[in-house]
Design a protein around this motif. Structure first.
Motif, PDB file in Angstrom:
ATOM      1  N   LYS A  34      30.152  72.290  80.213  1.00 30.82           N
ATOM      2  CA  LYS A  34      29.757  73.204  79.710  1.00 30.82           C
ATOM      3  C   LYS A  34      29.121  74.542  79.099  1.00 30.82           C
ATOM      4  N   VAL A  35      28.727  75.026  79.763  1.00 33.18           N
ATOM      5  CA  VAL A  35      28.556  76.029  79.460  1.00 33.18           C
ATOM      6  C   VAL A  35      28.297  77.689  80.155  1.00 33.18           C
ATOM      7  N   LYS A  36      28.708  78.489  79.169  1.00 28.26           N
ATOM      8  CA  LYS A  36      30.191  79.521  79.010  1.00 28.26           C
ATOM      9  C   LYS A  36      28.822  80.638  79.702  1.00 28.26           C
ATOM     10  N   VAL A  37      29.823  81.292  80.558  1.00 24.38           N
ATOM     11  CA  VAL A  37      29.262  82.798  81.551  1.00 24.38           C
ATOM     12  C   VAL A  37      29.801  84.385  80.417  1.00 24.38           C
ATOM     13  N   SER A  38      29.251  84.860  80.530  1.00 23.87           N
ATOM     14  CA  SER A  38      30.577  86.160  79.551  1.00 23.87           C
ATOM     15  C   SER A  38      29.444  87.216  80.930  1.00 23.87           C
ATOM     16  N   VAL A  39      30.463  88.025  81.134  1.00 24.89           N
ATOM     17  CA  VAL A  39      30.806  88.995  82.089  1.00 24.89           C
ATOM     18  C   VAL A  39      30.866  89.864  81.046  1.00 24.89           C
ATOM     19  N   VAL A  40      29.954  91.178  80.964  1.00 27.06           N
ATOM     20  CA  VAL A  40      29.808  92.151  79.970  1.00 27.06           C
ATOM     21  C   VAL A  40      30.282  93.766  81.012  1.00 27.06           C
ATOM     22  N   ILE A  41      31.437  93.820  80.516  1.00 28.46           N
ATOM     23  CA  ILE A  41      31.757  95.562  81.719  1.00 28.46           C
ATOM     24  C   ILE A  41      32.073  96.589  80.455  1.00 28.46           C
ATOM     25  N   PRO A  42      30.391  97.239  79.943  1.00 30.40           N
ATOM     26  CA  PRO A  42      30.568  97.692  79.001  1.00 30.40           C
ATOM     27  C   PRO A  42      31.018  99.738  79.593  1.00 30.40           C
ATOM     28  N   GLY A  43      31.624 100.304  78.943  1.00 26.83           N
ATOM     29  CA  GLY A  43      31.967 102.046  79.105  1.00 26.83           C
ATOM     30  C   GLY A  43      30.448 102.708  79.131  1.00 26.83           C
ATOM     31  N   TYR A  44      30.598 103.952  78.204  1.00 27.20           N
ATOM     32  CA  TYR A  44      29.783 105.043  78.491  1.00 27.20           C
ATOM     33  C   TYR A  44      28.920 104.037  76.923  1.00 27.20           C
ATOM     34  N   ILE A  45      27.565 103.779  77.038  1.00 28.75           N
ATOM     35  CA  ILE A  45      26.645 103.745  75.570  1.00 28.75           C
ATOM     36  C   ILE A  45      25.811 104.680  75.228  1.00 28.75           C
ATOM     37  N   ASP A  96      33.379  82.694  73.006  1.00 19.52           N
ATOM     38  CA  ASP A  96      32.705  82.718  74.204  1.00 19.52           C
ATOM     39  C   ASP A  96      34.342  83.052  75.536  1.00 19.52           C
ATOM     40  N   LYS A  97      34.157  84.429  74.915  1.00 22.10           N
ATOM     41  CA  LYS A  97      34.774  85.082  76.291  1.00 22.10           C
ATOM     42  C   LYS A  97      34.092  85.434  77.164  1.00 22.10           C
ATOM     43  N   PRO A  98      35.258  84.829  78.592  1.00 22.99           N
ATOM     44  CA  PRO A  98      35.188  84.868  79.915  1.00 22.99           C
ATOM     45  C   PRO A  98      34.511  86.955  79.858  1.00 22.99           C
ATOM     46  N   VAL A  99      35.398  86.998  79.603  1.00 27.95           N
ATOM     47  CA  VAL A  99      34.773  88.542  80.111  1.00 27.95           C
ATOM     48  C   VAL A  99      34.885  89.722  78.847  1.00 27.95           C
ATOM     49  N   ILE A 100      33.847  90.519  78.653  1.00 30.19           N
ATOM     50  CA  ILE A 100      34.243  92.042  77.290  1.00 30.19           C
ATOM     51  C   ILE A 100      33.941  93.027  77.582  1.00 30.19           C
ATOM     52  N   ALA A 101      35.412  93.487  77.746  1.00 28.34           N
ATOM     53  CA  ALA A 101      34.980  94.721  78.647  1.00 28.34           C
ATOM     54  C   ALA A 101      35.677  95.379  76.997  1.00 28.34           C
ATOM     55  N   PHE A 102      34.506  96.799  77.143  1.00 30.11           N
ATOM     56  CA  PHE A 102      34.881  98.054  75.857  1.00 30.11           C
ATOM     57  C   PHE A 102      34.772  99.167  76.954  1.00 30.11           C
ATOM     58  N   PRO A 103      34.882 100.538  76.457  1.00 23.72           N
ATOM     59  CA  PRO A 103      36.524 100.156  75.536  1.00 23.72           C
ATOM     60  C   PRO A 103      37.540  99.988  76.448  1.00 23.72           C
ATOM     61  N   LEU A 104      38.608  99.240  76.053  1.00 23.39           N
ATOM     62  CA  LEU A 104      39.686  98.101  76.577  1.00 23.39           C
ATOM     63  C   LEU A 104      40.361 100.173  77.312  1.00 23.39           C
ATOM     64  N   ILE A 105      40.925 100.827  77.496  1.00 18.22           N
ATOM     65  CA  ILE A 105      41.870 102.168  77.766  1.00 18.22           C
ATOM     66  C   ILE A 105      40.618 102.266  79.347  1.00 18.22           C
ATOM     67  N   ILE A 106      40.275 102.544  79.445  1.00 18.39           N
ATOM     68  CA  ILE A 106      38.706 102.681  79.986  1.00 18.39           C
ATOM     69  C   ILE A 106      39.089 101.433  81.353  1.00 18.39           C
ATOM     70  N   TYR A 107      39.249 100.024  80.553  1.00 20.69           N
ATOM     71  CA  TYR A 107      39.047  98.998  81.678  1.00 20.69           C
ATOM     72  C   TYR A 107      40.649  99.082  82.320  1.00 20.69           C
ATOM     73  N   ILE A 108      41.200  98.577  81.187  1.00 18.96           N
ATOM     74  CA  ILE A 108      43.165  98.860  81.970  1.00 18.96           C
ATOM     75  C   ILE A 108      43.503 100.310  83.274  1.00 18.96           C
ATOM     76  N   LEU A 109      42.442 101.210  82.642  1.00 19.25           N
ATOM     77  CA  LEU A 109      43.545 102.418  83.364  1.00 19.25           C
ATOM     78  C   LEU A 109      41.655 102.386  84.628  1.00 19.25           C
ATOM     79  N   LEU A 110      40.954 101.309  84.689  1.00 21.67           N
ATOM     80  CA  LEU A 110      40.349 101.302  86.028  1.00 21.67           C
ATOM     81  C   LEU A 110      40.799 100.313  87.162  1.00 21.67           C
ATOM     82  N   LYS A 111      40.806  99.600  86.714  1.00 19.21           N
ATOM     83  CA  LYS A 111      42.391  98.507  87.084  1.00 19.21           C
ATOM     84  C   LYS A 111      43.514  98.763  87.616  1.00 19.21           C
ATOM     85  N   LEU A 112      43.963  99.991  86.894  1.00 17.90           N
ATOM     86  CA  LEU A 112      45.303 100.739  87.766  1.00 17.90           C
ATOM     87  C   LEU A 112      44.582 101.507  88.717  1.00 17.90           C
TER      88      LEU A 112
END
Ligand SMILES: NC(=O)c1ccc[n+]([C@@H]2O[C@H](COP(=O)([O-])OP(=O)(O)OC[C@H]3O[C@@H](n4cnc5c(N)ncnc54)[C@H](OP(=O)(O)O)[C@@H]3O)[C@@H](O)[C@H]2O)c1
Length: 257
Positions: A175-186, A218-234
């Motif tokens: 029951k220990v949670k892990v969130s991986v944060v995937i930010p774009g430019y800050i 408890d989000k497993p992945v916290i990725a922002f901005p979503l548009i860049i995340y989706i683009l990189l997946k593609l």
């Protein structure tokens, strides 16, 4: 009814995103352990957090130092039930002036990868015993694709992402949670040296709020901005020769001095 004080450990809390996370968390009932190397910068962030009524301790230590990190994190975990631990300390540099030197590669991997492991590993036995807690690992969009402009930074962020994904599966039973944060430019001192356009760049305060909300859920992945995340997946679905072409056009990231 009084709400129990949350205990939160943040590395890289002396600047940029880590400092913004500390200041945002200080708005709720928290006990903060703020890690960084620069005591002067940590004292400044401590002031901001205390003004928001947070209980604060600063810990001046280099995350590359496994023994000191082990001792510091273990001591905190022995004295408090740690609710959230955020591995945020990081450095970045790239290939603007030529190929990366061994010194640069070692510094980046030792800080971003080993530093994150030195932060998280000592806390695990305590969180497992408590059957609670959130582990937050700051990766990057740069970890989703091998960036020609910053090979070792990219590799370090890919490594912490995969480590976090793997750890999440293992820790589910406890029951220990892990969130991986995937930010774009800050907008932080880390990106202030970049002499190229940084699309969708957001403030550190906004990034901190997004991360805090994600961790609360408890989000497993916290990725922002979503548009860049989706683009990189593609982009990752493209043939390698096309990825290489895009990569060869990327602007260089400055090297360490
Ligand atoms: N800015 C962005 O666009 C962006 C995007 C994606 C991911 N990230 C990630 O977000 C995290 C924070 O970066 P930032 O943008 O906030 O950069 P920053 O303003 O340069 O802050 C970096 C932090 O890491 C700490 N740090 C660096 N080396 C350390 C070491 N050896 N030991 C202990 N602490 C160390 C620094 O503390 P001291 O100076 O006191 O040592 C500082 O608090 C990093 O992991 C970065 O890779 C940033």
């Amino acid at each position: 009814m009084t709400i129990a004080k949350k205990t939160i450990i943040i590395t890289g809390a002396s600047s940029g995103l880590g400092a913004a996370l500390a200041i945002e968390y200080a708005n709720i009932n928290v006990r903060l352990f703020l890690f960084g190397r620069s005591e002067e910068k940590l004292l400044n962030i401590e002031l901001h957090c205390k003004a928001r009524h947070a209980e604060v301790r600063i810990v001046s230590v280099d995350v590359q130092n496994q023994q000191l990190m082990h001792d510091s994190i273990t001591k905190i975990c022995q004295e408090h039930k740690v609710d959230i631990i955020i591995a945020c300390a990081g450095v970045s540099a790239g290939t603007l002036v030529g190929p990366e030197t061994s010194n640069q590669v070692n510094k980046i991997l030792n800080t971003n990868l080993h530093g994150s492991l030195h932060t998280i590993i000592p806390a695990l036995p305590f969180m497992i015993k408590n059957k609670s807690g959130n582990i937050v690992i700051i990766s990057s969009m740069a970890g989703l694709i091998g960036l020609s402009s910053a090979p070792s930074y990219s590799a370090s962020k890919a490594a912490v992402k995969i480590f976090g994904d793997a750890l999440r599966g293992y820790l589910q039973q406890f029951k220990v949670k892990v969130s991986v944060v995937i930010p774009g430019y800050i907008d932080t001192p880390m990106t202030a040296v970049n002499d190229f356009p940084m699309p969708f760049k957001i403030s550190a305060a906004k990034a901190a709020r997004i991360i805090i909300q994600g961790v609360q859920k408890d989000k497993p992945v916290i990725a922002f901005p979503l548009i860049i995340y989706i683009l990189l997946k593609l982009v990752n679905l493209l043939p390698t020769c096309l990825i290489d072409y895009i990569n060869s056009k990327l602007p260089g990231k400055p090297a360490f001095d």
